[in-house]
Scaffold this motif. Structure first.
Motif, PDB file in Angstrom:
ATOM      1  N   SER A  45       3.951  96.274  31.088  1.00  0.00           N
ATOM      2  CA  SER A  45       4.976  97.212  30.637  1.00  0.00           C
ATOM      3  C   SER A  45       6.211  96.427  30.188  1.00  0.00           C
ATOM      4  O   SER A  45       6.758  95.643  30.960  1.00  0.00           O
ATOM      5  CB  SER A  45       5.358  98.194  31.751  1.00  0.00           C
ATOM      6  OG  SER A  45       4.250  98.997  32.128  1.00  0.00           O
ATOM      7  N   LEU A  46       6.638  96.643  28.950  1.00  0.00           N
ATOM      8  CA  LEU A  46       7.841  96.016  28.413  1.00  0.00           C
ATOM      9  C   LEU A  46       8.933  97.071  28.342  1.00  0.00           C
ATOM     10  O   LEU A  46       8.774  98.099  27.670  1.00  0.00           O
ATOM     11  CB  LEU A  46       7.564  95.440  27.025  1.00  0.00           C
ATOM     12  CG  LEU A  46       6.493  94.347  26.961  1.00  0.00           C
ATOM     13  CD1 LEU A  46       6.242  93.942  25.506  1.00  0.00           C
ATOM     14  CD2 LEU A  46       6.900  93.133  27.785  1.00  0.00           C
ATOM     15  N   VAL A  47      10.040  96.813  29.021  1.00  0.00           N
ATOM     16  CA  VAL A  47      11.106  97.803  29.162  1.00  0.00           C
ATOM     17  C   VAL A  47      12.312  97.361  28.333  1.00  0.00           C
ATOM     18  O   VAL A  47      12.903  96.302  28.577  1.00  0.00           O
ATOM     19  CB  VAL A  47      11.508  97.984  30.637  1.00  0.00           C
ATOM     20  CG1 VAL A  47      12.559  99.083  30.752  1.00  0.00           C
ATOM     21  CG2 VAL A  47      10.293  98.310  31.490  1.00  0.00           C
ATOM     22  N   PHE A  48      12.696  98.167  27.352  1.00  0.00           N
ATOM     23  CA  PHE A  48      13.857  97.889  26.523  1.00  0.00           C
ATOM     24  C   PHE A  48      15.126  98.401  27.201  1.00  0.00           C
ATOM     25  O   PHE A  48      15.072  99.107  28.212  1.00  0.00           O
ATOM     26  CB  PHE A  48      13.684  98.530  25.146  1.00  0.00           C
ATOM     27  CG  PHE A  48      12.612  97.885  24.307  1.00  0.00           C
ATOM     28  CD1 PHE A  48      12.912  96.848  23.448  1.00  0.00           C
ATOM     29  CD2 PHE A  48      11.294  98.301  24.392  1.00  0.00           C
ATOM     30  CE1 PHE A  48      11.934  96.238  22.679  1.00  0.00           C
ATOM     31  CE2 PHE A  48      10.293  97.709  23.634  1.00  0.00           C
ATOM     32  CZ  PHE A  48      10.611  96.675  22.767  1.00  0.00           C
ATOM     33  N   GLY A  49      16.282  98.042  26.656  1.00  0.00           N
ATOM     34  CA  GLY A  49      17.559  98.429  27.244  1.00  0.00           C
ATOM     35  C   GLY A  49      17.925  99.874  26.940  1.00  0.00           C
ATOM     36  O   GLY A  49      17.429 100.479  25.984  1.00  0.00           O
ATOM     37  N   GLU A  50      18.830 100.414  27.729  1.00  0.00           N
ATOM     38  CA  GLU A  50      19.261 101.800  27.538  1.00  0.00           C
ATOM     39  C   GLU A  50      19.901 102.012  26.169  1.00  0.00           C
ATOM     40  O   GLU A  50      19.730 103.051  25.542  1.00  0.00           O
ATOM     41  CB  GLU A  50      20.243 102.196  28.648  1.00  0.00           C
ATOM     42  CG  GLU A  50      19.608 102.328  30.016  1.00  0.00           C
ATOM     43  CD  GLU A  50      20.591 102.849  31.048  1.00  0.00           C
ATOM     44  OE1 GLU A  50      21.720 103.227  30.651  1.00  0.00           O
ATOM     45  OE2 GLU A  50      20.237 102.873  32.234  1.00  0.00           O
ATOM     46  N   ARG A  51      20.658 101.040  25.705  1.00  0.00           N
ATOM     47  CA  ARG A  51      21.351 101.196  24.425  1.00  0.00           C
ATOM     48  C   ARG A  51      20.418 100.992  23.228  1.00  0.00           C
ATOM     49  O   ARG A  51      20.847 101.110  22.080  1.00  0.00           O
ATOM     50  CB  ARG A  51      22.505 100.213  24.332  1.00  0.00           C
ATOM     51  CG  ARG A  51      22.053  98.768  24.322  1.00  0.00           C
ATOM     52  CD  ARG A  51      23.203  97.833  24.149  1.00  0.00           C
ATOM     53  NE  ARG A  51      22.741  96.465  23.998  1.00  0.00           N
ATOM     54  CZ  ARG A  51      23.513  95.458  23.655  1.00  0.00           C
ATOM     55  NH1 ARG A  51      24.792  95.671  23.418  1.00  0.00           N
ATOM     56  NH2 ARG A  51      23.036  94.237  23.528  1.00  0.00           N
ATOM     57  N   ASP A  52      19.147 100.661  23.480  1.00  0.00           N
ATOM     58  CA  ASP A  52      18.189 100.420  22.399  1.00  0.00           C
ATOM     59  C   ASP A  52      17.496 101.698  21.943  1.00  0.00           C
ATOM     60  O   ASP A  52      16.620 101.641  21.070  1.00  0.00           O
ATOM     61  CB  ASP A  52      17.119  99.402  22.838  1.00  0.00           C
ATOM     62  CG  ASP A  52      17.713  98.045  23.161  1.00  0.00           C
ATOM     63  OD1 ASP A  52      18.740  97.690  22.545  1.00  0.00           O
ATOM     64  OD2 ASP A  52      17.167  97.348  24.031  1.00  0.00           O
ATOM     65  N   THR A  53      17.869 102.838  22.511  1.00  0.00           N
ATOM     66  CA  THR A  53      17.149 104.086  22.252  1.00  0.00           C
ATOM     67  C   THR A  53      17.065 104.409  20.770  1.00  0.00           C
ATOM     68  O   THR A  53      15.986 104.725  20.246  1.00  0.00           O
ATOM     69  CB  THR A  53      17.821 105.252  23.000  1.00  0.00           C
ATOM     70  OG1 THR A  53      17.846 104.944  24.404  1.00  0.00           O
ATOM     71  CG2 THR A  53      17.050 106.538  22.785  1.00  0.00           C
ATOM     72  N   GLU A 144       5.584  93.888  34.764  1.00  0.00           N
ATOM     73  CA  GLU A 144       6.676  94.571  34.072  1.00  0.00           C
ATOM     74  C   GLU A 144       7.751  93.554  33.743  1.00  0.00           C
ATOM     75  O   GLU A 144       8.058  92.670  34.547  1.00  0.00           O
ATOM     76  CB  GLU A 144       7.248  95.692  34.938  1.00  0.00           C
ATOM     77  CG  GLU A 144       8.366  96.476  34.258  1.00  0.00           C
ATOM     78  CD  GLU A 144       8.852  97.646  35.110  1.00  0.00           C
ATOM     79  OE1 GLU A 144       8.043  98.563  35.342  1.00  0.00           O
ATOM     80  OE2 GLU A 144      10.024  97.608  35.544  1.00  0.00           O
ATOM     81  N   ALA A 145       8.330  93.654  32.552  1.00  0.00           N
ATOM     82  CA  ALA A 145       9.367  92.715  32.125  1.00  0.00           C
ATOM     83  C   ALA A 145      10.392  93.448  31.266  1.00  0.00           C
ATOM     84  O   ALA A 145      10.038  94.311  30.461  1.00  0.00           O
ATOM     85  CB  ALA A 145       8.754  91.553  31.340  1.00  0.00           C
ATOM     86  N   ASP A 146      11.665  93.099  31.445  1.00  0.00           N
ATOM     87  CA  ASP A 146      12.744  93.670  30.642  1.00  0.00           C
ATOM     88  C   ASP A 146      12.894  92.873  29.350  1.00  0.00           C
ATOM     89  O   ASP A 146      12.859  91.641  29.356  1.00  0.00           O
ATOM     90  CB  ASP A 146      14.061  93.633  31.405  1.00  0.00           C
ATOM     91  CG  ASP A 146      14.051  94.553  32.617  1.00  0.00           C
ATOM     92  OD1 ASP A 146      13.343  95.583  32.562  1.00  0.00           O
ATOM     93  OD2 ASP A 146      14.728  94.234  33.615  1.00  0.00           O
ATOM     94  N   ILE A 147      13.072  93.579  28.228  1.00  0.00           N
ATOM     95  CA  ILE A 147      13.230  92.916  26.943  1.00  0.00           C
ATOM     96  C   ILE A 147      14.329  93.619  26.132  1.00  0.00           C
ATOM     97  O   ILE A 147      14.072  94.218  25.087  1.00  0.00           O
ATOM     98  CB  ILE A 147      11.887  92.861  26.175  1.00  0.00           C
ATOM     99  CG1 ILE A 147      12.015  92.066  24.883  1.00  0.00           C
ATOM    100  CG2 ILE A 147      11.312  94.254  25.961  1.00  0.00           C
ATOM    101  CD1 ILE A 147      10.708  91.767  24.194  1.00  0.00           C
ATOM    102  N   PRO A 148      15.581  93.552  26.605  1.00  0.00           N
ATOM    103  CA  PRO A 148      16.677  94.188  25.864  1.00  0.00           C
ATOM    104  C   PRO A 148      16.918  93.490  24.530  1.00  0.00           C
ATOM    105  O   PRO A 148      16.736  92.276  24.410  1.00  0.00           O
ATOM    106  CB  PRO A 148      17.868  94.023  26.810  1.00  0.00           C
ATOM    107  CG  PRO A 148      17.540  92.812  27.618  1.00  0.00           C
ATOM    108  CD  PRO A 148      16.051  92.838  27.813  1.00  0.00           C
ATOM    109  N   LEU A 149      17.319  94.257  23.529  1.00  0.00           N
ATOM    110  CA  LEU A 149      17.621  93.696  22.215  1.00  0.00           C
ATOM    111  C   LEU A 149      19.060  93.198  22.176  1.00  0.00           C
ATOM    112  O   LEU A 149      19.972  93.878  22.639  1.00  0.00           O
ATOM    113  CB  LEU A 149      17.404  94.749  21.127  1.00  0.00           C
ATOM    114  CG  LEU A 149      15.985  95.301  20.995  1.00  0.00           C
ATOM    115  CD1 LEU A 149      15.934  96.384  19.919  1.00  0.00           C
ATOM    116  CD2 LEU A 149      14.989  94.190  20.679  1.00  0.00           C
TER     117      LEU A 149
END
Length: 279
Positions: A45-53, A144-149
């Protein structure tokens, strides 16, 4: 007799339960207990940041590569568009996975296997991109890993007071981003584009990628082809700009260019350079 009747009824119920459990185990997808777990895929599971919506709704280009523990390499390039979720899910081989994401999704990326992920051709400006990169172990059943832009483009706005008979070119040693998502070493050059002019002052812009050092230089080229080179990478560093910040900020550079001197200003930092000859 009553005891024997109840015993037979109980035994029948137990038998039916055992049969149901056996059938359930047979129909469950995936690896059985007897199979080697190294052959089972990992649910990543790759989790993007909240502001990346908003960007996720537009779609991001995602590259997922896995260095599998069985010695094989896997790669996947896809466009991921998410609405109402910030998580992209994949089934991968067990090993070590690297995920790279870029917005906008139409950003040109190099084919898998090349030494650079995003290459900026010489003479072109850095695209206005947001990128993410993460490495994760996929040795278990789930990962699971976080991948914010992050904003990985800096716009250098230049207020140039010195006439229209000059071109402004920025050069550097970062040509894009590598397969780890970090700045990739290589030649970069781009001519600043005029945006507005008036009162003897031109405003132009040039977009550059994240830098690894202070090698950026500004070439002021006259109509006769003669040029002066200024180490603006050093000036940017002296102004306190941080190339390591999560999101790159834009830079405003003011240049007063005369026959024998040039004054550079970035925020509250300034420097004056004198020279003997003219262009």
């Amino acid at each position: 007799m009553v005891f024997d009747k109840h015993y037979r009824l109980f035994s029948g119920q137990v038998l039916l339960l055992l049969i149901f459990l056996q059938l359930s185990l047979v129909t469950i997808p995936g690896c059985s207990v007897k199979e080697s777990r190294t052959l089972c895929p990992c649910a990543l599971s790759l989790v993007f940041g909240e502001r990346d919506t908003a960007r996720l709704r537009d779609g991001v280009a995602l590259r997922l590569s896995v260095d599998a523990e069985n010695g094989a390499d896997e790669s996947l390039d896809s466009i991921v568009a998410l609405t109402g979720s910030r998580t992209a899910s994949f089934r991968t081989a067990r090993g070590r996975a690297v995920a790279l994401a870029v917005w906008p999704s139409e950003t040109v990326v190099c084919p898998y296997g090349e030494d650079v992920w995003i290459r900026i051709p010489e003479g072109e400006q850095c695209p206005e991109i947001w990128t993410g990169a993460v490495s994760a172990s996929t040795l278990g059943d789930r990962a699971e890993a976080d991948i914010p832009l992050r904003r990985n483009c800096c716009v250098i706005g230049i207020y140039f007071n010195g006439g229209d008979l000059f071109s402004l070119e920025v050069r550097g040693n970062v040509c894009g981003y590598g397969n780890d998502g970090l700045p990739a070493e290589g030649p970069f050059s781009a001519v600043a584009v005029d945006e507005a002019s008036g009162g003897g002052t031109r405003y132009c812009t040039v977009r550059v990628p994240r830098q690894k050092d202070c090698s950026l230089s500004l070439h002021i080229v006259g109509a006769d082809g003669n040029r002066r080179v200024f180490a603006i990478g050093n000036y940017i560093e002296a102004s306190g700009y941080d190339w390591c910040s999560d999101d790159l900020k834009d830079i405003m550079l003011e240049i007063d260019y005369a026959a024998t001197s040039a004054v550079f200003r970035i925020d509250r930092w300034s420097e004056t350079f004198h020279f003997e000859t003219v262009l």
